[in-house]
Design a protein around this motif. Structure first.
Motif, PDB file in Angstrom:
ATOM      1  N   LEU A 456       0.806  -1.218   0.000  1.00 30.06           N
ATOM      2  CA  LEU A 456       0.000   0.000   0.000  1.00 30.06           C
ATOM      3  C   LEU A 456       0.841   1.271   0.000  1.00 30.06           C
ATOM      4  CD1 LEU A 456      -2.971  -0.936   2.365  1.00 30.06           C
ATOM      5  CD2 LEU A 456      -2.687  -1.298  -0.094  1.00 30.06           C
ATOM      6  N   ALA A 457       2.009   1.223   0.603  1.00 30.53           N
ATOM      7  CA  ALA A 457       2.875   2.410   0.599  1.00 30.53           C
ATOM      8  C   ALA A 457       3.256   2.789  -0.825  1.00 30.53           C
ATOM      9  CB  ALA A 457       4.131   2.149   1.431  1.00 30.53           C
ATOM     10  N   GLU A 458       3.672   1.781  -1.611  1.00 31.80           N
ATOM     11  CA  GLU A 458       4.031   2.035  -3.007  1.00 31.80           C
ATOM     12  C   GLU A 458       2.802   2.422  -3.819  1.00 31.80           C
ATOM     13  OE1 GLU A 458       7.068   2.062  -4.694  1.00 31.80           O
ATOM     14  OE2 GLU A 458       7.684   2.251  -2.593  1.00 31.80           O
ATOM     15  N   ALA A 459       1.669   1.798  -3.502  1.00 34.35           N
ATOM     16  CA  ALA A 459       0.440   2.130  -4.228  1.00 34.35           C
ATOM     17  C   ALA A 459       0.077   3.595  -4.006  1.00 34.35           C
ATOM     18  CB  ALA A 459      -0.697   1.219  -3.774  1.00 34.35           C
ATOM     19  N   VAL A 460       0.121   4.059  -2.741  1.00 30.77           N
ATOM     20  CA  VAL A 460      -0.199   5.455  -2.443  1.00 30.77           C
ATOM     21  C   VAL A 460       0.753   6.390  -3.179  1.00 30.77           C
ATOM     22  CG1 VAL A 460      -0.165   7.211  -0.615  1.00 30.77           C
ATOM     23  CG2 VAL A 460      -1.269   4.999  -0.216  1.00 30.77           C
ATOM     24  N   ARG A 461       2.041   6.076  -3.114  1.00 35.43           N
ATOM     25  CA  ARG A 461       3.039   6.944  -3.756  1.00 35.43           C
ATOM     26  C   ARG A 461       2.780   7.076  -5.254  1.00 35.43           C
ATOM     27  NH1 ARG A 461       7.942   6.713  -6.326  1.00 35.43           N
ATOM     28  NH2 ARG A 461       7.960   4.422  -6.340  1.00 35.43           N
ATOM     29  N   ASN A 462       2.478   5.970  -5.919  1.00 37.40           N
ATOM     30  CA  ASN A 462       2.287   6.012  -7.376  1.00 37.40           C
ATOM     31  C   ASN A 462       0.939   6.602  -7.766  1.00 37.40           C
ATOM     32  OD1 ASN A 462       4.737   4.784  -8.661  1.00 37.40           O
ATOM     33  ND2 ASN A 462       4.251   3.165  -7.194  1.00 37.40           N
ATOM     34  N   TYR A 463      -0.078   6.383  -6.941  1.00 35.62           N
ATOM     35  CA  TYR A 463      -1.349   7.063  -7.195  1.00 35.62           C
ATOM     36  C   TYR A 463      -1.157   8.574  -7.091  1.00 35.62           C
ATOM     37  CZ  TYR A 463      -4.530   2.998  -7.193  1.00 35.62           C
ATOM     38  OH  TYR A 463      -5.212   1.849  -7.514  1.00 35.62           O
ATOM     39  N   GLU A 464      -0.375   9.002  -6.089  1.00 38.19           N
ATOM     40  CA  GLU A 464      -0.124  10.432  -5.913  1.00 38.19           C
ATOM     41  C   GLU A 464       0.625  11.014  -7.109  1.00 38.19           C
ATOM     42  OE1 GLU A 464       0.091  10.713  -1.017  1.00 38.19           O
ATOM     43  OE2 GLU A 464       1.926  10.443  -2.197  1.00 38.19           O
ATOM     44  N   MET A 465       1.568  10.242  -7.639  1.00 40.72           N
ATOM     45  CA  MET A 465       2.296  10.695  -8.823  1.00 40.72           C
ATOM     46  C   MET A 465       1.339  10.874 -10.004  1.00 40.72           C
ATOM     47  SD  MET A 465       5.543  11.127  -8.152  1.00 40.72           S
ATOM     48  CE  MET A 465       6.405  10.954  -9.708  1.00 40.72           C
ATOM     49  N   PHE A 466       0.440   9.902 -10.168  1.00 38.91           N
ATOM     50  CA  PHE A 466      -0.509  10.003 -11.283  1.00 38.91           C
ATOM     51  C   PHE A 466      -1.459  11.173 -11.078  1.00 38.91           C
ATOM     52  CE2 PHE A 466      -4.661   9.034 -13.176  1.00 38.91           C
ATOM     53  CZ  PHE A 466      -4.292   8.921 -14.507  1.00 38.91           C
ATOM     54  N   ALA A 467      -1.957  11.351  -9.836  1.00 35.69           N
ATOM     55  CA  ALA A 467      -2.878  12.451  -9.557  1.00 35.69           C
ATOM     56  C   ALA A 467      -2.226  13.802  -9.819  1.00 35.69           C
ATOM     57  CB  ALA A 467      -3.364  12.367  -8.112  1.00 35.69           C
ATOM     58  N   SER A 468      -0.907  13.892  -9.591  1.00 38.48           N
ATOM     59  CA  SER A 468      -0.191  15.159  -9.772  1.00 38.48           C
ATOM     60  C   SER A 468       0.143  15.431 -11.237  1.00 38.48           C
ATOM     61  CB  SER A 468       1.105  15.151  -8.951  1.00 38.48           C
ATOM     62  OG  SER A 468       0.829  15.014  -7.574  1.00 38.48           O
ATOM     63  N   PHE A 469       0.627  14.408 -11.925  1.00 41.35           N
ATOM     64  CA  PHE A 469       1.144  14.631 -13.280  1.00 41.35           C
ATOM     65  C   PHE A 469       0.223  14.143 -14.396  1.00 41.35           C
ATOM     66  CE2 PHE A 469       4.911  14.218 -10.510  1.00 41.35           C
ATOM     67  CZ  PHE A 469       5.457  15.477 -10.707  1.00 41.35           C
ATOM     68  N   GLY A 470      -0.806  13.359 -14.044  1.00 35.65           N
ATOM     69  CA  GLY A 470      -1.676  12.821 -15.086  1.00 35.65           C
ATOM     70  C   GLY A 470      -2.925  13.628 -15.334  1.00 35.65           C
ATOM     71  N   ALA A 471      -3.120  14.699 -14.549  1.00 35.00           N
ATOM     72  CA  ALA A 471      -4.360  15.460 -14.660  1.00 35.00           C
ATOM     73  C   ALA A 471      -4.525  16.123 -16.024  1.00 35.00           C
ATOM     74  CB  ALA A 471      -4.417  16.521 -13.560  1.00 35.00           C
ATOM     75  N   ALA A 479      -9.013  12.891 -11.237  1.00 34.29           N
ATOM     76  CA  ALA A 479      -9.954  13.359 -10.215  1.00 34.29           C
ATOM     77  C   ALA A 479     -10.483  12.190  -9.385  1.00 34.29           C
ATOM     78  CB  ALA A 479     -11.109  14.101 -10.885  1.00 34.29           C
ATOM     79  N   GLN A 480     -10.777  11.073 -10.028  1.00 33.11           N
ATOM     80  CA  GLN A 480     -11.254   9.884  -9.313  1.00 33.11           C
ATOM     81  C   GLN A 480     -10.191   9.356  -8.352  1.00 33.11           C
ATOM     82  OE1 GLN A 480     -12.347   7.180 -12.450  1.00 33.11           O
ATOM     83  NE2 GLN A 480     -14.248   8.255 -12.926  1.00 33.11           N
ATOM     84  N   ILE A 481      -8.935   9.377  -8.798  1.00 32.01           N
ATOM     85  CA  ILE A 481      -7.840   8.908  -7.937  1.00 32.01           C
ATOM     86  C   ILE A 481      -7.706   9.807  -6.710  1.00 32.01           C
ATOM     87  CG2 ILE A 481      -5.335   8.606  -7.790  1.00 32.01           C
ATOM     88  CD1 ILE A 481      -6.774   6.387  -9.325  1.00 32.01           C
ATOM     89  N   ARG A 482      -7.859  11.132  -6.900  1.00 33.95           N
ATOM     90  CA  ARG A 482      -7.752  12.054  -5.762  1.00 33.95           C
ATOM     91  C   ARG A 482      -8.854  11.785  -4.729  1.00 33.95           C
ATOM     92  NH1 ARG A 482      -5.846  15.806  -9.742  1.00 33.95           N
ATOM     93  NH2 ARG A 482      -7.982  16.479 -10.215  1.00 33.95           N
ATOM     94  N   LEU A 483     -10.037  11.427  -5.211  1.00 31.50           N
ATOM     95  CA  LEU A 483     -11.133  11.093  -4.304  1.00 31.50           C
ATOM     96  C   LEU A 483     -10.887   9.766  -3.584  1.00 31.50           C
ATOM     97  CD1 LEU A 483     -14.237  12.092  -6.484  1.00 31.50           C
ATOM     98  CD2 LEU A 483     -13.355  13.288  -4.468  1.00 31.50           C
ATOM     99  N   TYR A 484     -10.178   8.863  -4.258  1.00 29.30           N
ATOM    100  CA  TYR A 484      -9.942   7.525  -3.705  1.00 29.30           C
ATOM    101  C   TYR A 484      -8.784   7.501  -2.716  1.00 29.30           C
ATOM    102  CZ  TYR A 484      -8.662   2.547  -3.706  1.00 29.30           C
ATOM    103  OH  TYR A 484      -8.345   1.263  -3.338  1.00 29.30           O
ATOM    104  N   LEU A 485      -7.840   8.424  -2.861  1.00 31.63           N
ATOM    105  CA  LEU A 485      -6.607   8.393  -2.063  1.00 31.63           C
ATOM    106  C   LEU A 485      -6.824   8.476  -0.542  1.00 31.63           C
ATOM    107  CD1 LEU A 485      -3.991  10.356  -4.193  1.00 31.63           C
ATOM    108  CD2 LEU A 485      -3.679   8.096  -3.158  1.00 31.63           C
ATOM    109  N   PRO A 486      -7.732   9.301  -0.039  1.00 32.92           N
ATOM    110  CA  PRO A 486      -7.891   9.347   1.439  1.00 32.92           C
ATOM    111  C   PRO A 486      -8.237   7.989   2.039  1.00 32.92           C
ATOM    112  CG  PRO A 486      -8.941  11.238   0.422  1.00 32.92           C
ATOM    113  CD  PRO A 486      -8.539  10.339  -0.693  1.00 32.92           C
ATOM    114  N   ALA A 487      -9.135   7.243   1.384  1.00 33.28           N
ATOM    115  CA  ALA A 487      -9.503   5.919   1.899  1.00 33.28           C
ATOM    116  C   ALA A 487      -8.313   4.965   1.837  1.00 33.28           C
ATOM    117  CB  ALA A 487     -10.669   5.355   1.098  1.00 33.28           C
ATOM    118  N   LEU A 488      -7.508   5.061   0.777  1.00 35.46           N
ATOM    119  CA  LEU A 488      -6.343   4.186   0.660  1.00 35.46           C
ATOM    120  C   LEU A 488      -5.301   4.544   1.727  1.00 35.46           C
ATOM    121  CD1 LEU A 488      -5.035   1.890  -0.949  1.00 35.46           C
ATOM    122  CD2 LEU A 488      -3.992   3.631  -2.424  1.00 35.46           C
ATOM    123  N   ARG A 489      -5.155   5.824   2.012  1.00 38.41           N
ATOM    124  CA  ARG A 489      -4.194   6.234   3.048  1.00 38.41           C
ATOM    125  C   ARG A 489      -4.629   5.686   4.414  1.00 38.41           C
ATOM    126  NH1 ARG A 489      -4.550  11.543   0.395  1.00 38.41           N
ATOM    127  NH2 ARG A 489      -2.743  11.814  -0.978  1.00 38.41           N
TER     128      ARG A 489
END
Length: 499
Positions: A456-471, A479-489
């Motif tokens: 999950l640590a790597e998953a959070v890090r890579n989701y964050e990268m996508f949310a930052s640079f893939g927008a 946008a969906q990933i940003r909504l999903y990230l709090p629950a994953l954290r």
């Protein structure tokens, strides 16, 4: 040279359709793949005439029109669409026979030249990929235009006028199928120059007028496709080849030369074919592979000029290849430096070179060798068709051919993710990012695979990268990933607390 009688034409057409069915028949079991879903399945313009008229998506109008009856009859079943694919390809082989014969090639030799075009393994992408019907249609209208124009020279009065108007209309159809046919008139110019008596020429009778028309046509083309001359488009091509060291034009030019040599190699030895290729780009002027390809290009042009009187058909065939190579050469950045489908309009030129040589030297050994090569090519095509069975077979084969492509690595990673092989998905996604850290799709694929593996640590890090640079490229998914990230954290924090 006698004309081909109507009964004989029917026999030739039936034979070529049967050959097409035999060689490409195994594509009927293939599923949707590559660009098929966005171009066909999810394109409202391709489902009904009313949708076509609304024109919600930019596309090739002729291609979309031909999808409408397929959609009405077969819905989302790809097998039905393939009837048209094979029919267009077989008819193109037939039109090539007629055109070669009109150029002065005897029927048996014209048939061999057309068969080379028909069964070559490079044709698999254009025929097996329903989205690439644009290539089939573009050649169909191009051949129709040339046939009308050539036949107009042996006609008189109203028939001649009708044939030349027909040539213009068919040229319009070719452009509406694929804009890379813009150079088609140059083939007609070469035909006049090489095979028409000076006093009977039309396009070359007033060269200044022809030049002026060409300049105007070129200006119109540049206006409507001015986006391809932007710096962003250049960087898009560089990104596809994992190159970001420069914005200079030199890497593009040298890459285009490498691609030319690459095509010649694949025409002679059509092995290791894939839907995407990459090339090593560099600002250096000393690139032996590119310089060799440039020498081959110059040599081909010199050869065409030197044999224009002794072997005019060979000269015309070489000219055909170069004329249709220019729009897909990426000398002006369009997208890909090389793709199998780009050869669909070029290969008839090689077929004409072969026909010209066979007509000049109809030795039994030469003819037998040609027939043997055609049989081998047909077998290789059947095998190549199998790689297009579905998305998984296509890209897992592609990665063995082209492991240096970040996009292939990312797509293979997605394939393994979808089939539950998360370890391999991680490996290929990481390789995609090693090749190009700006491949934003690879971040989300890697994150999903890591999440399913429990990392999950790597998953959070890579989701964050996508949310930052893939927008920018994928705003909805980001946008969906940003909504999903709090629950994953929260899940990650709970997991960490349990350890």
């Amino acid at each position: 040279m006698s004309l081909i009688s109507s009964p004989r034409k029917g026999i030739v057409l039936l034979f070529l359709l049967l050959v097409t069915s035999a060689v490409f028949g195994n594509t009927f079991v293939n599923q949707w793949s590559y660009d098929d879903p966005p171009v066909v399945l999810k394109n409202p313009d391709a489902h009904s005439l009313s949708g076509f008229l609304e024109n919600k998506r930019l596309g090739r109008p002729m291609r979309e029109l031909t999808y409408i009856p397929d959609h009405i009859l077969f819905g989302d079943k790809p097998a039905g669409y393939r009837v048209q694919q094979l029919a267009w390809h077989g008819v193109n082989g037939f039109l090539l026979v007629l055109l070669f014969h009109a150029f002065g090639v005897e029927l048996p030799v014209a048939l061999l030249g057309a068969l080379f075009f028909l069964v070559h393994p490079l044709q698999t992408e254009s025929v097996a990929s329903i989205a690439n019907r644009k290539e089939l249609l573009a050649l169909f209208f191009s051949l129709g235009s040339l046939l009308c124009y050539v036949k107009s020279f042996t006609s008189v009065g109203a028939r001649r006028l009708l044939l030349r108007v027909g040539a213009l209309i068919a040229y319009g159809g070719a452009l509406l199928s694929n804009e890379t046919t813009v150079t088609l008139p140059l083939v007609a110019v070469l035909w006049e120059l090489l095979l028409v008596e000076r006093e009977k020429r039309v396009l070359l009778r007033k060269p200044l007028l022809a030049l002026a028309v060409s300049i105007v046509a070129g200006a119109v083309f540049i206006y409507f496709f001015r986006w391809i001359f932007s710096a962003d488009q250049l960087l898009t091509v560089y990104s596809k080849n994992s190159f970001g060291a420069s914005q200079s034009y030199i890497p593009l030019f040298m890459g285009a030369m490498k691609a030319f040599g690459f095509y010649l190699g694949k025409i002679i030895l059509p092995a290791g074919l894939a839907p995407e290729y990459t090339f090593q780009l560099s600002e250096s002027l000393w690139q032996p592979q590119a310089l060799l390809s440039l020498t081959l290009l110059a040599g081909a042009a010199a050869c065409a000029a030197s044999v224009r009187r002794s072997l005019p058909l060979v000269s015309l065939g070489i000219g055909w290849f170069i004329v249709f190579w220019l729009p897909i050469s990426d000398l002006v950045p369009v997208g890909y430096l090389a793709a199998d489908r780009y050869m669909y309009l070029c290969l008839p030129g090689i077929g004409l070179v072969l026909a010209g040589l066979l007509q000049r030297w109809p030795k039994r050994l030469f003819v037998a060798g040609t027939c043997l090569v055609l049989v081998v090519f047909a077998g290789l095509t059947v095998v190549q068709n199998g790689y297009w069975r579905n998305e998984h077979t296509l890209w897992r084969h592609a990665v063995t051919v082209n492991p240096d492509s970040t996009w292939v690595q990312e797509t293979v990673a997605l394939s393994y993710l979808l089939t539950g092989d998360y370890g391999r998905a991680v490996g290929h996604a990481e390789e995609a990012l090693r090749l190009n850290r700006f491949n934003t799709r690879a971040y989300v694929t890697l994150a999903k695979a890591q999440e399913r593996l429990g990392n999950l640590a790597e998953a959070v890090r890579n989701y964050e990268m996508f949310a930052s640079f893939g927008a920018m490229e994928y705003p909805e998914e980001a946008a969906q990933i940003r909504l999903y990230l709090p629950a994953l954290r929260e899940r990650f924090a709970a997991q960490k607390g349990l350890q």
